[in-house]
Scaffold this motif. Structure first.
Motif, PDB file in Angstrom:
ATOM      1  N   PRO A  74      -5.812  63.856 -16.494  1.00  0.00           N
ATOM      2  CA  PRO A  74      -6.645  65.043 -16.332  1.00  0.00           C
ATOM      3  C   PRO A  74      -7.530  64.900 -15.092  1.00  0.00           C
ATOM      4  O   PRO A  74      -7.740  63.799 -14.604  1.00  0.00           O
ATOM      5  CB  PRO A  74      -7.495  65.043 -17.607  1.00  0.00           C
ATOM      6  N   PHE A  75      -8.009  66.036 -14.598  1.00  0.00           N
ATOM      7  CA  PHE A  75      -8.882  66.020 -13.414  1.00  0.00           C
ATOM      8  C   PHE A  75     -10.131  66.846 -13.681  1.00  0.00           C
ATOM      9  O   PHE A  75     -10.071  67.878 -14.363  1.00  0.00           O
ATOM     10  CB  PHE A  75      -8.158  66.635 -12.198  1.00  0.00           C
ATOM     11  N   GLY A  76     -11.238  66.396 -13.122  1.00  0.00           N
ATOM     12  CA  GLY A  76     -12.470  67.185 -13.128  1.00  0.00           C
ATOM     13  C   GLY A  76     -12.698  67.643 -11.694  1.00  0.00           C
ATOM     14  O   GLY A  76     -12.666  66.832 -10.770  1.00  0.00           O
ATOM     15  N   LEU A  89     -12.487  82.184 -12.956  1.00  0.00           N
ATOM     16  CA  LEU A  89     -11.173  81.543 -13.011  1.00  0.00           C
ATOM     17  C   LEU A  89     -11.258  80.069 -13.432  1.00  0.00           C
ATOM     18  O   LEU A  89     -10.391  79.274 -13.092  1.00  0.00           O
ATOM     19  CB  LEU A  89     -10.474  81.651 -11.643  1.00  0.00           C
ATOM     20  N   THR A  90     -12.325  79.722 -14.172  1.00  0.00           N
ATOM     21  CA  THR A  90     -12.442  78.304 -14.565  1.00  0.00           C
ATOM     22  C   THR A  90     -11.509  77.957 -15.720  1.00  0.00           C
ATOM     23  O   THR A  90     -11.287  76.782 -15.984  1.00  0.00           O
ATOM     24  CB  THR A  90     -13.884  77.941 -14.970  1.00  0.00           C
ATOM     25  N   PHE A 149     -12.631  72.760 -14.253  1.00  0.00           N
ATOM     26  CA  PHE A 149     -13.663  73.041 -13.262  1.00  0.00           C
ATOM     27  C   PHE A 149     -15.010  72.809 -13.929  1.00  0.00           C
ATOM     28  O   PHE A 149     -15.323  73.452 -14.943  1.00  0.00           O
ATOM     29  CB  PHE A 149     -13.512  74.471 -12.744  1.00  0.00           C
ATOM     30  N   ILE A 150     -15.768  71.872 -13.409  1.00  0.00           N
ATOM     31  CA  ILE A 150     -17.003  71.480 -14.091  1.00  0.00           C
ATOM     32  C   ILE A 150     -18.179  71.437 -13.124  1.00  0.00           C
ATOM     33  O   ILE A 150     -18.011  71.181 -11.923  1.00  0.00           O
ATOM     34  CB  ILE A 150     -16.876  70.067 -14.729  1.00  0.00           C
ATOM     35  N   SER A 170     -25.731  65.985 -16.888  1.00  0.00           N
ATOM     36  CA  SER A 170     -25.896  65.451 -15.522  1.00  0.00           C
ATOM     37  C   SER A 170     -24.853  66.080 -14.599  1.00  0.00           C
ATOM     38  O   SER A 170     -23.699  66.282 -14.998  1.00  0.00           O
ATOM     39  CB  SER A 170     -25.702  63.934 -15.510  1.00  0.00           C
ATOM     40  N   ASP A 171     -25.260  66.348 -13.346  1.00  0.00           N
ATOM     41  CA  ASP A 171     -24.339  66.957 -12.387  1.00  0.00           C
ATOM     42  C   ASP A 171     -23.198  66.002 -12.040  1.00  0.00           C
ATOM     43  O   ASP A 171     -23.430  64.801 -11.867  1.00  0.00           O
ATOM     44  CB  ASP A 171     -25.083  67.288 -11.088  1.00  0.00           C
TER      45      ASP A 171
END
Ligand SMILES: Nc1nc2c(ncn2[C@@H]2O[C@H](COP(=O)(O)OP(=O)(O)OP(=O)(O)O)[C@@H](O)[C@H]2O)c(=O)[nH]1
Ligand SMILES: [Ca+2]
Length: 491
Positions: free
Chosen positions: A337-339, A353-354, A420-421, A427-428
């Motif tokens: 998975p990807f963030g 579109l997230t 999409f985060i 926390s950012d």
């Protein structure tokens, strides 16, 4: 004659007193030594001096944890007003001055008693990398001004420097996986996609990549007893602001004076300055000779054509490795998975579109409709959005989809593994937390020993031992107890 009461013999008294003192001492020492310190925190401050703007982050963690291994969380962030520090090349003192308000805010947010021990770091990314390439003495002057400004504050200033693209990518990956608690548990990790204004990073662990094919894209970590072989690459000039310049520069090649741009809405029209457009090492070599000083930038809002324009900023022609993303850069098979954060999030969130469970084809259809919407209508629909951001979402959305699919080779299927985060557990997402964790040695290479007994458990055990000791003392004194004074009944 009165019988002598053995209870009162000095030996008995001494044994009893020693026993009681020992028990009280044992309980007191145990309780005091292992008592949790009242909620006290330590703090760390990181300034992210990005190409488009600077942001300050304050992190806190429990002070009582051994070796600072307590959970670190972001407690506050402050967006510096104005542009990134690299934009103050011609008046460096303003770069320092721009940080003052956020630093004053940090002074208030971090408890006074902790100021002196709070580390303060500034890391600069692609904007300063470009300035340093273009004019290294101007970049030095900006750092001097920033340093002078930061040293005026009571924190423990740890320096300001330019991060390498590799560090930026790797620390973003550390942040995402730390916040998701994937590192302590040894879970499958999440890849990190960061889209800035001037550069973009991709970082992920790939099982069939050992780093030998392209060592400069390889970072190895040992964290909490697990080894990670990370693939990471930072593409300088492929942040969304620089790609927009490259796309415009390319379109001016076909004839200076006016650009009819498919990446901008129909009805959009602005007069722009060539010298501003070409004022970046990403495009400066393409500046047309003898061009007029201004050009008309007009939109016609066509997603497919925009995608063609954007594709031309990538070079797919050569690859000396087994596989490449673009510009001849090695990239192993995508995995896990990807963030996707920073501008990936700003843009996709604005465009609604997230949700990546929407098929990629539908995402493209939505973007096609959005790009074709007249500029006047877009402005009416979003009266509170800054016009310079608003004008660019069609371009930025198109760039993001093109970068992901054509650049990094995400397919309709693997696209759904992207999230999409903006934040993870408060926390950012970004490189700053990973950077601080690394510099303060807060992620141990080895897993900590089995966790110590919690305070309540410790107190319970000591209390039980003390109670048993007490019973033992009483029982040991039993033979010395006075006989029962009651006489047997005689009827
Ligand atoms: N729409 C929108 N865009 C934003 C916002 N904040 C920043 N941006 C834009 O998004 C892009 C990326 O922003 P950042 O991630 O802050 O980039 P940066 O850190 O300054 O740049 P790098 O040094 O390349 O990492 C830039 O073009 C910004 O102008 C926001 O709140 N909304
Ligand atoms: Ca950034």
């Amino acid at each position: 004659m009165k019988e002598k009461n053995p209870w009162h013999t000095p030996v008995t008294i001494i044994i009893t007193v020693i026993g009681v003192i020992a028990i009280v001492a044992l309980v007191t020492v145990a309780v005091l030594q292992n008592r949790p310190v009242p909620q006290k925190y330590k703090y760390g401050i990181v300034l992210d001096a990005g190409s488009s703007h600077t942001a300050l982050y304050i992190y806190q963690w429990r002070a009582e944890k051994d070796n600072n291994t307590g959970r670190v969380e972001q407690t506050h962030s402050c967006k510096v007003k104005g542009k990134g520090i690299s934009s103050y090349a011609s008046e460096p003192w303003r770069a320092g001055e721009s940080l003052t308000l956020c630093m004053q805010e940090a002074e208030k947010r971090v408890p006074h008693k902790r100021h002196h021990e709070t580390p303060l770091y500034l890391g600069a990314t692609a904007g300063m990398r470009l300035l340093n390439m273009e004019n290294s003495s101007a970049s030095d002057r900006v750092f001097q001004a920033v340093e002078r400004a930061l040293q005026k504050f009571p924190f423990s200033y740890q320096g300001a420097r330019i991060l390498s693209g590799q560090e930026e990518g790797a620390f973003g990956w550390v942040t995402v996986n730390y916040l998701d608690d994937r590192l302590t548990q040894g879970l499958e990790t999440t890849g990190a996609l960061d889209l800035g204004g001037a550069s973009t990073q991709i970082s992920f662990v790939s099982d069939n990549y050992d780093g030998s094919e392209s060592p400069s894209n390889s970072v190895t970590f040992r964290l909490y007893g697990n080894d990670y072989n990370l693939y990471t690459h930072s593409f300088l000039c492929y942040g969304k602001d620089q790609v927009l310049r490259m796309a415009l520069a390319q379109q001016t090649q076909s004839g200076p004076g006016a650009i009819l741009d498919p990446c901008f809405h129909p009805g959009y029209m602005e007069t722009k300055n060539y010298s501003v457009l070409y004022d970046s090492p990403c495009v400066s070599d393409r500046k047309p000779q003898g061009a007029p000083s201004i050009f008309n930038h007009t939109g016609n809002g066509n997603f497919r054509q925009c995608q063609e324009v954007v594709k031309r900023v990538f070079n797919f022609s050569s690859c000396k490795y087994s596989r490449c993303s673009f510009n001849g850069v090695f990239q192993p098979l995508l995995q896990g998975p990807f963030g996707a954060f920073s501008a990936y999030y700003f843009v996709m969130n604005f465009l609604n579109l997230t949700d990546t469970s929407i098929p990629l084809e539908s995402v493209m259809e939505k973007l096609t409709r959005y790009c074709a919407t007249p500029w006047e209508k877009i402005k009416l629909q979003h009266p509170n959005v800054k016009l310079n951001y608003l004008a660019e979402y069609c371009f930025s959305g198109t760039y993001i989809l093109t970068l992901l699919t054509e650049g990094y080779n995400f397919t309709s299927e693997s696209y759904s593994s992207i999230k999409f985060i903006k934040k993870i557990n408060g926390s950012d997402a970004g490189w700053t937390l990973g950077y601080m964790l690394n510099l303060t040695n807060m992620i141990p290479a080895e897993a900590p020993d089995s966790p110590p007994l919690p305070h309540a458990g410790y107190v319970s055990i000591v209390t039980i031992i003390a109670f048993l000791l007490f019973v033992l003392v009483i029982l040991s004194l039993r033979p010395l107890w006075p006989r029962c004074s009651k006489q047997p009944h005689i009827i």
